[in-house]
Enzyme design. Sequence first.
Site, PDB file in Angstrom:
ATOM      1  CG  ASN A   7     -17.236   5.368  -0.467  1.00 58.42           C
ATOM      2  OD1 ASN A   7     -18.139   4.888   0.241  1.00 58.42           O
ATOM      3  ND2 ASN A   7     -16.058   5.234   0.154  1.00 58.42           N
ATOM      4  NE  ARG A  89     -15.744   0.800  -0.169  1.00 59.63           N
ATOM      5  CZ  ARG A  89     -15.210   1.152   0.908  1.00 59.63           C
ATOM      6  NH1 ARG A  89     -14.894   2.284   1.545  1.00 59.63           N
ATOM      7  NH2 ARG A  89     -14.732   0.169   1.610  1.00 59.63           N
ATOM      8  CG  HIS A 178     -10.817  -3.768   4.160  1.00 53.69           C
ATOM      9  ND1 HIS A 178     -10.165  -3.934   5.209  1.00 53.69           N
ATOM     10  CD2 HIS A 178     -11.018  -2.356   4.227  1.00 53.69           C
ATOM     11  CE1 HIS A 178     -10.445  -3.121   6.565  1.00 53.69           C
ATOM     12  NE2 HIS A 178     -11.044  -2.021   5.997  1.00 53.69           N
ATOM     13  NE  ARG A 237     -15.064  -1.905  12.425  1.00 59.18           N
ATOM     14  CZ  ARG A 237     -14.737  -1.690  11.112  1.00 59.18           C
ATOM     15  NH1 ARG A 237     -13.675  -2.543  10.888  1.00 59.18           N
ATOM     16  NH2 ARG A 237     -15.213  -0.631  10.394  1.00 59.18           N
ATOM     17  CD  GLU A 381     -10.220   0.356  -0.590  1.00 64.44           C
ATOM     18  OE1 GLU A 381     -11.340  -0.018   0.027  1.00 64.44           O
ATOM     19  OE2 GLU A 381      -9.725   1.282   0.472  1.00 64.44           O
TER      20      GLU A 381
END
Length: 397
Positions: A7, A89, A178, A237, A381
């Site tokens: 990643n 990823r 996601h 956010r 993940e």
Amino acid sequence: MNILVINAGSSSLKYQLMDPETGVVAAKGLCERIYIDGRLTHKVGDRKVVKDIPMPSHSEAIAAVLEILVDPVDGVIKSTDEIDAVGHRVLHGGMKFSDSCIIDDKCIEAIEACIPLGPLHNPANLMGIRACQAVMPNTPQVAVFDTAFHMTMPPKAYRYAIPTEYFENDDIRRYGFHGTSHKYVTRRAIALMGREDIKLVNCHLGNGSSLSAVANGKCQDTSMGLSPLAGVPMGTRSGDIDACVVQFICNKYGMSVDECLTMLNKKSGVLALSNGVSSDFRDLEAGANNGDAACQLALEKFCYEVRKYIGAYAAALGGLDCLVFTAGVGENGPTTRADICQGLEFLGVKLDPQRNNVRGKEALISADDSKVKVWVIPTNEELMIAQDTADLVNAAK
Ligand code: AMP
């Protein structure tokens, strides 16, 4: 099989060497401060090694990872030939990728073409891919996209109600993120429920949060949009916001749109609602318990918006069989889960308070007489990336 999961961010690179069948992680770690100086943190079981290694680019970071993986003392394999494939990823697959894909020149070109949609992440993801290609030219590489799981959404879910030219010329639409996590917990939920034809709402609640509505294993809608800014309020956010707020703030304070968006991405969410106390839900819970009204509002607003999305998605799916909580807050926040589910009794959601008192473990948390089964499913993940990588590489043999 040994799959190296990568990643790559703009100045960091996380890695895990894992067996996609068992999920056993042989080693994992993090390269930080790439382009600045360079630091590698490598973990094998409980053992941790930290090394300062010059990393003027992602190539040196990858080289450092491979070197430590084969190190006679700190390593876990004898040779890099034991790495069967690398899974990367990648943030944004745009409209080009509805599934993971084996990396070749065409795939790289397509990831490059998605840079305008993922301007911060896709270039870093590409650097990770190119660095691996340079040091492991004969090892197959696979790209796994954060957006891919959501590509089954119908147009009524993914189109924005703005002039068609922006969709046709610029690919502006809802994508969602996601996706690897939503895909992983969807598979687990189907296995746990014992059937695929379930109406499912996944709540990935962490520092970034998103929900997905899933029918028969396929995503029907999701709360994030063209970017990860949309949906419920998050750590920093704002989540969904009237676009006129941007116009108002830019005009009044002489901010550029980019500056305003940085504020919405980095200084908003529960951090802003708590008047700057924290973006971390543990701090907010501590503040709320001490009577801090702003922390209480931040948590209340978060739970309210998540609850609204669950209701909306139950309506969109025409019913609800299963509700899943995952990621940092979803897995570890019994109080937040209980607050979210408060008022959803009319949908058939009834938590069992004792069962709900669980952290970080797969568990059924609904009462026996709850019509909707509510599960905590820890996301993984990296395992999903490793499994997609192994499946594609094995199929290509
Ligand atoms: P993630 O982005 O999935 O790593 O999730 C990070 C968020 O999970 C942070 O806001 C943490 O406060 C939250 N989190 C982690 N552990 C706990 C916990 N034990 N209780 C409440 N929130 C937690």
